[in-house]
Scaffold this motif. Structure first.
Motif, PDB file in Angstrom:
ATOM      1  N   PHE A 118       0.857  -1.329   0.122  1.00  0.00           N
ATOM      2  CA  PHE A 118      -0.055   0.165  -0.022  1.00  0.00           C
ATOM      3  C   PHE A 118       0.799   1.416   0.015  1.00  0.00           C
ATOM      4  CE2 PHE A 118      -2.662  -3.180   2.369  1.00  0.00           C
ATOM      5  CZ  PHE A 118      -3.438  -3.547   1.456  1.00  0.00           C
ATOM      6  N   ARG A 119       0.326   2.291  -0.663  1.00  0.00           N
ATOM      7  CA  ARG A 119       1.295   3.638  -0.625  1.00  0.00           C
ATOM      8  C   ARG A 119       0.026   4.697  -0.891  1.00  0.00           C
ATOM      9  NH1 ARG A 119       1.936   5.536  -5.820  1.00  0.00           N
ATOM     10  NH2 ARG A 119       1.084   4.239  -7.518  1.00  0.00           N
ATOM     11  N   LEU A 120       0.237   5.730  -0.183  1.00  0.00           N
ATOM     12  CA  LEU A 120      -0.549   6.783  -0.131  1.00  0.00           C
ATOM     13  C   LEU A 120      -0.167   7.795  -1.428  1.00  0.00           C
ATOM     14  CD1 LEU A 120      -2.714   8.570   1.253  1.00  0.00           C
ATOM     15  CD2 LEU A 120      -1.040   9.747   2.490  1.00  0.00           C
ATOM     16  N   VAL A 121      -1.515   8.047  -2.395  1.00  0.00           N
ATOM     17  CA  VAL A 121      -1.338   8.673  -3.600  1.00  0.00           C
ATOM     18  C   VAL A 121      -2.057  10.068  -3.127  1.00  0.00           C
ATOM     19  CG1 VAL A 121      -1.949   9.276  -5.870  1.00  0.00           C
ATOM     20  CG2 VAL A 121      -1.298   6.874  -5.048  1.00  0.00           C
ATOM     21  N   VAL A 122      -1.315  11.194  -3.078  1.00  0.00           N
ATOM     22  CA  VAL A 122      -1.663  12.537  -2.811  1.00  0.00           C
ATOM     23  C   VAL A 122      -2.229  13.058  -4.273  1.00  0.00           C
ATOM     24  CG1 VAL A 122      -1.653  14.677  -1.788  1.00  0.00           C
ATOM     25  CG2 VAL A 122      -0.440  12.682  -0.892  1.00  0.00           C
ATOM     26  N   GLU A 123      -3.427  13.397  -4.493  1.00  0.00           N
ATOM     27  CA  GLU A 123      -3.929  13.815  -5.560  1.00  0.00           C
ATOM     28  C   GLU A 123      -3.653  15.454  -5.526  1.00  0.00           C
ATOM     29  OE1 GLU A 123      -7.318  11.798  -6.635  1.00  0.00           O
ATOM     30  OE2 GLU A 123      -6.290  10.106  -7.583  1.00  0.00           O
ATOM     31  N   GLY A 124      -4.366  15.728  -4.321  1.00  0.00           N
ATOM     32  CA  GLY A 124      -4.725  17.476  -3.951  1.00  0.00           C
ATOM     33  C   GLY A 124      -5.820  17.987  -4.943  1.00  0.00           C
ATOM     34  N   SER A 125      -6.867  17.312  -5.613  1.00  0.00           N
ATOM     35  CA  SER A 125      -7.782  17.723  -6.294  1.00  0.00           C
ATOM     36  C   SER A 125      -9.049  18.201  -5.437  1.00  0.00           C
ATOM     37  CB  SER A 125      -8.139  16.746  -7.604  1.00  0.00           C
ATOM     38  OG  SER A 125      -8.484  15.467  -7.050  1.00  0.00           O
ATOM     39  N   SER A 126      -9.087  17.583  -4.245  1.00  0.00           N
ATOM     40  CA  SER A 126     -10.333  17.844  -3.503  1.00  0.00           C
ATOM     41  C   SER A 126      -9.764  17.587  -2.081  1.00  0.00           C
ATOM     42  CB  SER A 126     -11.146  16.711  -3.831  1.00  0.00           C
ATOM     43  OG  SER A 126     -11.069  15.582  -3.557  1.00  0.00           O
ATOM     44  N   SER A 127     -10.669  18.289  -1.255  1.00  0.00           N
ATOM     45  CA  SER A 127     -10.359  18.153   0.269  1.00  0.00           C
ATOM     46  C   SER A 127     -11.587  17.490   0.920  1.00  0.00           C
ATOM     47  CB  SER A 127      -9.999  19.582   0.948  1.00  0.00           C
ATOM     48  OG  SER A 127     -11.019  20.370   0.840  1.00  0.00           O
ATOM     49  N   MET A 128     -11.450  17.141   2.080  1.00  0.00           N
ATOM     50  CA  MET A 128     -12.644  16.493   2.789  1.00  0.00           C
ATOM     51  C   MET A 128     -12.801  17.155   3.994  1.00  0.00           C
ATOM     52  SD  MET A 128     -11.561  12.326   2.765  1.00  0.00           S
ATOM     53  CE  MET A 128     -13.126  11.864   3.404  1.00  0.00           C
ATOM     54  N   GLU A 129     -14.009  17.569   4.277  1.00  0.00           N
ATOM     55  CA  GLU A 129     -14.494  18.214   5.408  1.00  0.00           C
ATOM     56  C   GLU A 129     -15.004  17.291   6.461  1.00  0.00           C
ATOM     57  OE1 GLU A 129     -17.292  21.237   4.277  1.00  0.00           O
ATOM     58  OE2 GLU A 129     -15.955  22.268   2.983  1.00  0.00           O
ATOM     59  N   TYR A 130     -14.439  17.600   7.543  1.00  0.00           N
ATOM     60  CA  TYR A 130     -14.866  16.531   8.658  1.00  0.00           C
ATOM     61  C   TYR A 130     -14.834  17.404  10.218  1.00  0.00           C
ATOM     62  CZ  TYR A 130     -10.005  15.830  10.636  1.00  0.00           C
ATOM     63  OH  TYR A 130      -9.004  15.951  11.059  1.00  0.00           O
ATOM     64  N   ARG A 131     -15.577  16.781  11.034  1.00  0.00           N
ATOM     65  CA  ARG A 131     -15.388  17.361  12.308  1.00  0.00           C
ATOM     66  C   ARG A 131     -15.650  16.062  13.371  1.00  0.00           C
ATOM     67  NH1 ARG A 131     -20.932  18.229  10.676  1.00  0.00           N
ATOM     68  NH2 ARG A 131     -22.420  17.927  12.177  1.00  0.00           N
ATOM     69  N   ILE A 132     -15.194  16.143  14.586  1.00  0.00           N
ATOM     70  CA  ILE A 132     -15.366  15.125  15.498  1.00  0.00           C
ATOM     71  C   ILE A 132     -16.309  15.339  16.623  1.00  0.00           C
ATOM     72  CG2 ILE A 132     -13.821  13.748  17.395  1.00  0.00           C
ATOM     73  CD1 ILE A 132     -12.881  12.980  14.662  1.00  0.00           C
ATOM     74  N   VAL A 133     -17.327  14.558  16.813  1.00  0.00           N
ATOM     75  CA  VAL A 133     -18.439  14.630  17.484  1.00  0.00           C
ATOM     76  C   VAL A 133     -18.364  13.537  18.542  1.00  0.00           C
ATOM     77  CG1 VAL A 133     -20.817  14.910  17.720  1.00  0.00           C
ATOM     78  CG2 VAL A 133     -19.668  16.023  15.881  1.00  0.00           C
TER      79      VAL A 133
END
Length: 288
Positions: free
Chosen positions: A116-131
């Protein structure tokens, strides 16, 4: 996280002829067995057990064609207790039995070794919060349905159409906390998350209120949730959200998944083409 996952993959390769315990792989990856299985399925596109089976039979196939060992010796070397069990598994993967493959020099299938390897595309971001939420109830209608990875789920669509408007209104009126309104809840999924395996689906609300006797109830223990939001084509973008959470967010976050229902709040455009989603995934810190 990915480095530890790859160490677990190395462990698999070194023990393909022996029993491989998911708990030991999780220990190597420094995570829970539940999260390891979930992560592996999301990243590999298949359950852990299926990958191990394919790798064993790939190496066994090469030995069968090479012809130095008897078929029983090959079977035992790759973890099969009998020639019959080996022959059934061999045929299921390669399309021919081991004896036939050796005689005919058949073309066999191969499962490459994974890393496994991490591919960083940079085309989008993920919005999240911890609840963090106290104990709550999921109240509504429940059905046992097959899992569908892409496109609409006909079983869910048919189930929801069968709920009358008066019942939907009664369910919606019980909503008294986040996520608000009617939600889609998935619970009791198979560990593999393979296409076609079944899950409990709730067309329901999240509430602290007592439920009427004619509605289904799921009591959810207090805990921490990662909440993700996105918008896009319906339902594809929403299904990709699940994939992205496990293949992009978890490998680089200080959290891992924990047992519990997954909750999806969706608002679809009038023409049904676009959807806004809020996905709640039960999580815990990796240091816990």
């Amino acid at each position: 996280m990915l480095e530890k996952l790859n160490q677990a993959m190395e462990y698999i390769e070194g023990r393909l002829g022996q029993r491989i315990e998911a708990a030991e792989l999780a220990r190597i990856a420094m995570t829970s067995e539940y999260h390891f299985r979930r992560m592996f399925s999301a990243l590999a596109g298949m359950p852990l057990s299926e990958y191990v089976r394919r790798r064993r039979l790939t190496l066994a196939g090469a030995e069968v064609l090479h012809g130095e060992r008897t078929l029983l010796e090959v079977a035992v070397r790759h973890g099969y207790s009998s020639g019959e069990a080996f022959a059934r598994a061999f045929r299921a993967m390669h399309g021919v039995g081991p004896g036939e493959a050796r005689r005919a020099g058949a073309v066999l299938r191969s499962q490459p070794r994974m890393s496994f390897r991490l591919v960083v595309e940079g085309s989008s971001s993920m919005e999240y919060r911890i609840v963090t939420k106290d104990e709550f109830r999921v109240v509504g209608r429940r059905a046992r349905v097959p899992l569908v990875h892409e496109g609409a789920n006909p079983a869910i669509a048919e189930f929801v159409r069968g709920i009358d408007k008066e019942t939907v209104a009664r369910i919606a009126a019980l909503s008294d906390q986040q996520p608000e309104g009617i939600v889609q809840v998935s619970d009791n999924l198979a560990e593999s998350r393979a296409e076609g395996t079944e899950l409990d689906y709730y067309h329901a609300v999240v509430t602290g209120a007592d439920a009427p006797d004619d509605l289904d109830v799921l009591v959810v223990a207090a805990g921490t949730w990662a909440v993700f939001e996105n918008s896009g084509p319906f339902p594809e973008a929403l299904q990709y959200l699940w994939r992205d959470v496990f293949t992009q967010w978890f490998p680089s976050s200080p959290y891992r998944s924990r047992p519990g229902p997954e909750i999806l709040r969706v608002r679809v455009s009038e023409d049904g083409a676009q959807g806004d989603a809020e996905l709640w995934i039960p999580v815990e810190p990796t240091t816990a």
